[in-house]
Design a protein around this motif. Structure first.
Motif, PDB file in Angstrom:
ATOM      1  N   TYR A   1      43.416  26.887  50.091  1.00 49.19           N
ATOM      2  CA  TYR A   1      42.726  26.936  48.800  1.00 49.19           C
ATOM      3  C   TYR A   1      41.459  26.099  48.758  1.00 49.19           C
ATOM      4  CZ  TYR A   1      46.575  29.465  46.591  1.00 49.19           C
ATOM      5  OH  TYR A   1      47.496  30.424  46.245  1.00 49.19           O
TER       6      TYR A   1
ATOM      7  N   ASP B   1      53.639  35.624  43.975  1.00 47.58           N
ATOM      8  CA  ASP B   1      52.750  34.646  44.614  1.00 47.58           C
ATOM      9  C   ASP B   1      51.451  35.305  45.075  1.00 47.58           C
ATOM     10  OD1 ASP B   1      54.509  32.581  44.190  1.00 47.58           O
ATOM     11  OD2 ASP B   1      55.372  32.639  46.200  1.00 47.58           O
TER      12      ASP B   1
ATOM     13  N   ALA C   1      49.314  35.762  42.055  1.00 45.73           N
ATOM     14  CA  ALA C   1      48.786  34.461  41.622  1.00 45.73           C
ATOM     15  C   ALA C   1      47.630  34.026  42.514  1.00 45.73           C
ATOM     16  CB  ALA C   1      49.901  33.417  41.637  1.00 45.73           C
ATOM     17  N   LEU C   2      47.731  34.308  43.804  1.00 42.51           N
ATOM     18  CA  LEU C   2      46.653  33.993  44.737  1.00 42.51           C
ATOM     19  C   LEU C   2      45.380  34.731  44.359  1.00 42.51           C
ATOM     20  CD1 LEU C   2      45.386  32.989  47.420  1.00 42.51           C
ATOM     21  CD2 LEU C   2      46.524  34.917  48.552  1.00 42.51           C
TER      22      LEU C   2
ATOM     23  N   ASP D   1      44.542  35.964  41.467  1.00 45.35           N
ATOM     24  CA  ASP D   1      44.036  35.423  40.194  1.00 45.35           C
ATOM     25  C   ASP D   1      43.272  34.125  40.421  1.00 45.35           C
ATOM     26  OD1 ASP D   1      45.161  37.530  38.816  1.00 45.35           O
ATOM     27  OD2 ASP D   1      46.930  36.409  38.159  1.00 45.35           O
ATOM     28  N   ARG D   2      43.810  33.254  41.253  1.00 43.27           N
ATOM     29  CA  ARG D   2      43.155  31.957  41.491  1.00 43.27           C
ATOM     30  C   ARG D   2      41.838  32.136  42.231  1.00 43.27           C
ATOM     31  NH1 ARG D   2      45.905  26.474  44.093  1.00 43.27           N
ATOM     32  NH2 ARG D   2      43.956  25.269  44.263  1.00 43.27           N
TER      33      ARG D   2
ATOM     34  N   ARG E   1      39.817  34.674  42.135  1.00 40.94           N
ATOM     35  CA  ARG E   1      38.825  35.207  41.194  1.00 40.94           C
ATOM     36  C   ARG E   1      38.428  34.178  40.146  1.00 40.94           C
ATOM     37  NH1 ARG E   1      42.190  40.788  41.286  1.00 40.94           N
ATOM     38  NH2 ARG E   1      40.696  42.075  42.462  1.00 40.94           N
ATOM     39  N   ARG E   2      39.330  33.311  39.795  1.00 43.77           N
ATOM     40  CA  ARG E   2      39.026  32.281  38.795  1.00 43.77           C
ATOM     41  C   ARG E   2      38.116  31.200  39.367  1.00 43.77           C
ATOM     42  NH1 ARG E   2      43.811  31.225  37.823  1.00 43.77           N
ATOM     43  NH2 ARG E   2      44.124  29.278  38.983  1.00 43.77           N
ATOM     44  N   GLU E   3      38.386  30.781  40.611  1.00 37.11           N
ATOM     45  CA  GLU E   3      37.619  29.680  41.191  1.00 37.11           C
ATOM     46  C   GLU E   3      36.289  30.125  41.807  1.00 37.11           C
ATOM     47  OE1 GLU E   3      39.537  26.746  43.513  1.00 37.11           O
ATOM     48  OE2 GLU E   3      41.451  26.895  42.454  1.00 37.11           O
TER      49      GLU E   3
END
Length: 451
Positions: free
Chosen positions: A245, A284, A287-288, A290-291, A293-295
């Motif tokens: 990450y 999971d 969620a990966l 989503d994270r 694209r968010r970050e």
């Protein structure tokens, strides 16, 4: 035949291309002239760099070998050598079945192959490769792509052992290259005129774990981005399980790190992810995404999916279609399961999905993605994109945005006769281009006046 000329034919992926370029550099240091992927081979020697990943790739490699064998029988070729994944995997069988090949070499036998050719060329004078090629650094290679972009391979092999994949059987365990060696290679490539670096590995996510005992992809890319002359860095083939990450803030921070990630996901249901031995749950995995694209807002996500794996039910496939519609990947490839000997699936499962069903599922899935890709292309009309020009062809300057990797993604076409700035456009340079239309996945644009 042209004396001292070697035709090198590369099949398969960009990782194979890097291997071929390294061999070419060594041979050129030894006095040979190398021609890569010639439309009409004329050299006295041919080297085929093979792929052995799936059935179609193996068939293509075998057909090319047999074609060169025929050239040799007709005395149009003196020597034929084969290297790469296919010969790495099937060395013994191939040696017995195709004796006309003068030498079989695995994926990592660069020095042995080069020494054989040097001995062939200089057998009378007892020439040794070290006499003439010591000035070639290990990472130096002859660039076969347009000089402004290339591929940088940061590791070999894979420890994941997904059920369907033969790569670990061919390349072995994951082996990272030392970080400083990679950075030296990038600096050298910049000195050769390269501006765009497509970072590749079978598993980017594991970079550093073997030699540094911790994830080092983020540190590597952060330092690579600081090298003067590096204009674009693009990441290929991350693995979703144990994803590093800390690469995300690096991507968000650097303007020369493309907001682009190629991450093969293969499927979306817990049932299939377990059968495929992906070591991740559907929740999971979502969620990966989503994270990521968010970050990294605005990131382009490319993925690869598989249909027809043993055990895939109609319900699994319907869920996959719905998931693709929901995720709306910017770029997506897919392929049908191929039963590869020695893999976990081959040894423990029955290939129970009929070939016709596999093809139907593949066609249906790609039709969904084609619609998504067209809609995303339409969304770009009216926007301004930074574009690197790859070539001039058929009345157009043809380039790519940071969302497009060479060979596999979309292109931007700028009509030459419509451009009042024709004399200002150079291959290998960057320009701001206003997108005026699209056809399929490709975009049309015009150069903005402020260039």
């Amino acid at each position: 035949m042209h004396t001292s000329e070697i035709d090198i034919i590369t099949l398969g992926c960009s990782k194979n291309l890097v291997d071929a370029e390294r061999v070419m550099r060594r041979l050129e240091c030894a006095g040979y002239t190398c021609v890569h992927d010639a439309a009409d081979p004329k050299g006295e020697i041919a080297i085929i760099n093979t792929c052995g990943f799936i059935g179609d790739a193996k068939e293509e490699s075998i057909n090319m070998i047999l074609e060169m064998v025929e050239r040799k029988k007709k005395r149009k070729l003196k020597k034929l050598y084969v290297m790469g994944c296919l010969s790495q995997r099937y060395m013994q069988e191939l040696t017995a079945e195709i004796p006309e090949v003068d030498g079989w070499y695995g994926k990592f036998d660069y020095d042995a192959l080069v020494e054989s050719l040097v001995n062939f060329k200089f057998q009378i004078s007892n020439f040794k490769i070290a006499d003439n090629a010591t000035h070639c650094a290990p990472y130096e290679r002859t660039i076969t792509t347009p000089k402004h972009y290339t591929y940088v391979k940061i590791s070999e092999g894979c420890n994941r052992f997904c059920s369907y994949c033969a790569i670990p059987l061919i390349t072995g365990r994951h082996q990272s290259r030392p970080k400083e060696e990679i950075l030296d290679e990038v600096r050298w490539l910049v000195s050769q005129g390269v501006k765009e670096f497509n970072v590749i590995a079978q598993d980017l996510s594991s970079y550093g774990l073997d030699i540094y005992k911790e994830h080092k992809l983020a540190e590597l890319i952060d330092q690579m981005a600081e090298i003067e002359g590096v204009k674009w860095i693009r990441l290929h083939y991350a693995y979703p399980t144990d994803f590093p990450y800390d690469i995300l803030p690096v991507m968000a921070k650097h303007t020369n790190v493309c907001k682009y990630l190629d991450i093969a996901l293969q499927h979306c249901t817990d049932h299939m992810l377990q059968l495929m031995r992906r070591h991740i749950t559907a929740a999971d995995q979502d969620a990966l995404l989503d994270r990521i694209r968010r970050e990294v807002p605005g990131i382009t996500l490319r993925t690869t999916l598989m249909v027809g794996h043993p055990g895939e039910t109609d319900e699994d496939f319907e869920a996959l279609k719905a998931w693709v519609k929901k995720q709306r990947f910017d770029r997506m490839g897919a392929f049908a399961y191929s039963d590869e000997e020695g893999t976990y699936a081959n040894l423990h499962y029955t290939d129970d999905v009929p070939e016709q069903t596999k093809q139907q599922r593949l066609d249906e899935l790609m039709l969904i993605q084609e619609q998504i890709a067209a809609e995303k292309s339409e969304e770009k009309v009216g926007t301004t994109q930074r574009v690197i020009i790859d070539r001039e062809e058929g009345g157009y300057f043809i380039g790519r945005t940071e969302a497009d990797s060479p060979e596999v993604d979309c292109e931007v076409l700028i009509r030459i006769q419509d451009s009042e700035f024709r004399s200002q456009i150079c291959v290998g340079e960057f320009y701001d281009v206003k997108i005026t239309g699209y056809e399929g996945v490709d975009l049309y644009g015009e150069l903005k006046s402020e260039n």
